[in-house]
Design an enzyme around this catalytic site. Structure first.
Site, mmCIF file in Angstrom:
data_model
loop_
_atom_site.group_PDB
_atom_site.id
_atom_site.type_symbol
_atom_site.label_atom_id
_atom_site.label_comp_id
_atom_site.label_asym_id
_atom_site.label_seq_id
_atom_site.Cartn_x
_atom_site.Cartn_y
_atom_site.Cartn_z
ATOM 1 N N ASP A 1 -5.740 -6.941 5.234
ATOM 2 C CA ASP A 1 -6.922 -6.556 4.468
ATOM 3 C C ASP A 1 -7.702 -7.809 4.052
ATOM 4 O O ASP A 1 -8.918 -7.916 4.266
ATOM 5 C CB ASP A 1 -6.464 -5.785 3.223
ATOM 6 C CG ASP A 1 -7.613 -5.325 2.368
ATOM 7 O OD1 ASP A 1 -8.601 -4.845 2.936
ATOM 8 O OD2 ASP A 1 -7.528 -5.451 1.129
ATOM 9 N N LYS B 1 4.682 -14.523 5.356
ATOM 10 C CA LYS B 1 5.013 -15.464 4.269
ATOM 11 C C LYS B 1 6.538 -15.432 4.111
ATOM 12 O O LYS B 1 7.078 -15.213 3.019
ATOM 13 C CB LYS B 1 4.281 -15.034 2.986
ATOM 14 C CG LYS B 1 4.353 -16.019 1.835
ATOM 15 C CD LYS B 1 3.380 -17.159 1.938
ATOM 16 C CE LYS B 1 3.585 -18.136 0.804
ATOM 17 N NZ LYS B 1 2.769 -19.346 0.917
ATOM 18 N N ASP C 1 -1.214 -18.402 4.308
ATOM 19 C CA ASP C 1 -2.153 -19.335 3.670
ATOM 20 C C ASP C 1 -2.687 -20.334 4.697
ATOM 21 O O ASP C 1 -3.880 -20.666 4.702
ATOM 22 C CB ASP C 1 -1.526 -20.057 2.464
ATOM 23 C CG ASP C 1 -0.073 -20.432 2.669
ATOM 24 O OD1 ASP C 1 0.653 -19.667 3.328
ATOM 25 O OD2 ASP C 1 0.349 -21.491 2.182
ATOM 26 N N TYR D 1 0.816 -1.211 0.000
ATOM 27 C CA TYR D 1 0.000 0.000 0.000
ATOM 28 C C TYR D 1 0.856 1.270 0.000
ATOM 29 O O TYR D 1 0.328 2.373 0.060
ATOM 30 C CB TYR D 1 -0.909 0.042 1.230
ATOM 31 C CG TYR D 1 -2.084 -0.895 1.158
ATOM 32 C CD1 TYR D 1 -1.893 -2.269 1.173
ATOM 33 C CD2 TYR D 1 -3.387 -0.407 1.087
ATOM 34 C CE1 TYR D 1 -2.969 -3.134 1.121
ATOM 35 C CE2 TYR D 1 -4.464 -1.268 1.033
ATOM 36 C CZ TYR D 1 -4.249 -2.633 1.050
ATOM 37 O OH TYR D 1 -5.320 -3.480 0.995
#
Ligand code: ATP
Length: 335
Positions: free
Chosen positions: A228, A171, A204, A124
């Protein structure tokens, strides 16, 4: 004494859910003078900017704002007002409690997690460029300063609210440097909070865990984009976007807003569920030292759903935005 608070009704369903929320706040007895400021698509047509300077000045002066959703066109156009507000006012912590309401989504009853999302950087940051025709690049900016302060916020929040565990979502197996930095900062901050159990989870796996057994997690802390996506997933667990509230917290100001967007498909039809903004207002009341009024509204909402009170169409009912808010306001008045 009345509190002066900036109110940004916003676009789409924003004005409807803002009016409904004002009605419920009035019924709670708390005294608020609204400093109404307009931002968003309609303002842009007249002023050439979606976020006029006086809106920022008002929030800086009042230090607290309640904000309806403001849409962001996909692709080219104006920069997102939401992102600009968060970055300009340095509202670095986006707190999204995902809590089920009785009888709304029975399969996920008892869900009670809090997503603490970093609000100022990651993908962002707005650092995008076309390297050559057909090749675009978006830079994922992660800094130790922002990672450390969001982790500190999450651990402090957990301690303050008597929560037991903070899980960092990452991640780092793939993005070893950027997400690796988040992990490194998380581990350092965790050492300063021995009473809280620190956990690490890959994003995930987190998505699957939330769907299969959300109670395995408690407070989640994560980067902007993962936060988000996971908050919408969380909203899906507890009854949809009409339910989940949010707060954007900085050192100088705080802006309270629902997780949902402007929902242009249902705008102006009285179909919007104001619960998400009402719940954001409850967070706001706790923030400004009106916790008793906040708790009163929260108990009433829970009682309303528990006893089969009227619902808006997103939850299978036929109530309008206004009749739902009136029903809550009446219950508060009788409590
Ligand atoms: P934006 O571009 O502002 O994010 P959007 O329509 O893409 O808007 P959302 O507003 O977040 O995204 O909503 C997605 C869908 O969820 C909407 O189309 C709407 O049907 C539903 N929805 C969102 N908020 C509410 C609400 N408060 N009450 C009822 N339905 C809602």
């Amino acid at each position: 004494m009345a509190h002066t608070i900036t109110l940004i009704p916003g676009d789409g369903i924003g004005p409807e859910v803002a009016d409904a929320t004002k009605l419920v706040l009035e019924a709670s007895g708390v005294k608020i003078e609204w400093d109404v400021q307009n931002a968003g698509a309609e303002v842009a047509e007249k002023r050439g900017t979606t976020l006029p300077q006086e809106v920022l000045d008002s929030i800086r002066k009042n230090r607290v704002a309640l904000k309806g959703p403001i849409g962001t066109p996909i692709g080219k156009g104006f920069k997102s007002v939401n992102v600009t507000l968060r970055q300009t006012l340095d509202l670095y912590a986006n707190v999204r409690p995902v809590r089920s309401l009785p009888g709304v989504e029975p399969k996920f009853e008892g869900t009670d997690i809090v997503i603490v999302r970093e609000n100022t950087e990651d993908l962002y940051a707005g650092l995008e460029l076309m390297i050559m025709p057909g090749v675009a690049q978006s830079i994922k900016l992660i800094t130790a300063v922002a990672c450390t302060r969001i982790c500190e916020y999450a651990f402090d929040y957990a301690e303050r609210l008597g929560r037991k565990r903070v899980t960092v979502i990452h991640k780092a197996n793939i993005m070893k440097l950027s997400d690796g930095l988040l992990l490194e900062c998380f581990r350092k901050v965790a050492q300063l909070h021995p009473k809280i159990d620190p956990q690490e989870m890959i994003v995930d796996a987190c998505a699957m865990t939330l769907v299969r057994n959300a109670n395995r997690v408690d407070v989640l802390v994560t980067e902007n984009l993962y936060g988000d996506i996971l908050s919408d997933l969380g909203a899906g667990l507890v009854g949809g976007l009409g339910i989940v509230p949010g707060a954007n917290i900085g050192k100088e100001a705080a802006v309270f807003e629902a997780v949902h967007g402007s929902a242009p498909d249902i705008a102006g039809k009285g179909l919007a569920n104001p619960t998400a903004l009402i719940q954001s207002a409850i967070m706001m009341l706790h923030h400004i030292g009106e916790g008793a009024a906040g708790t009163k509204i929260e108990r009433t909402l829970i009682e309303h759903f528990k006893t089969g009170g009227i619902r808006t169409p997103d939850l299978g009912g036929t109530a309008t935005t206004t009749t739902f808010a009136e029903a809550i306001a009446n219950r508060i008045a009788k409590a």
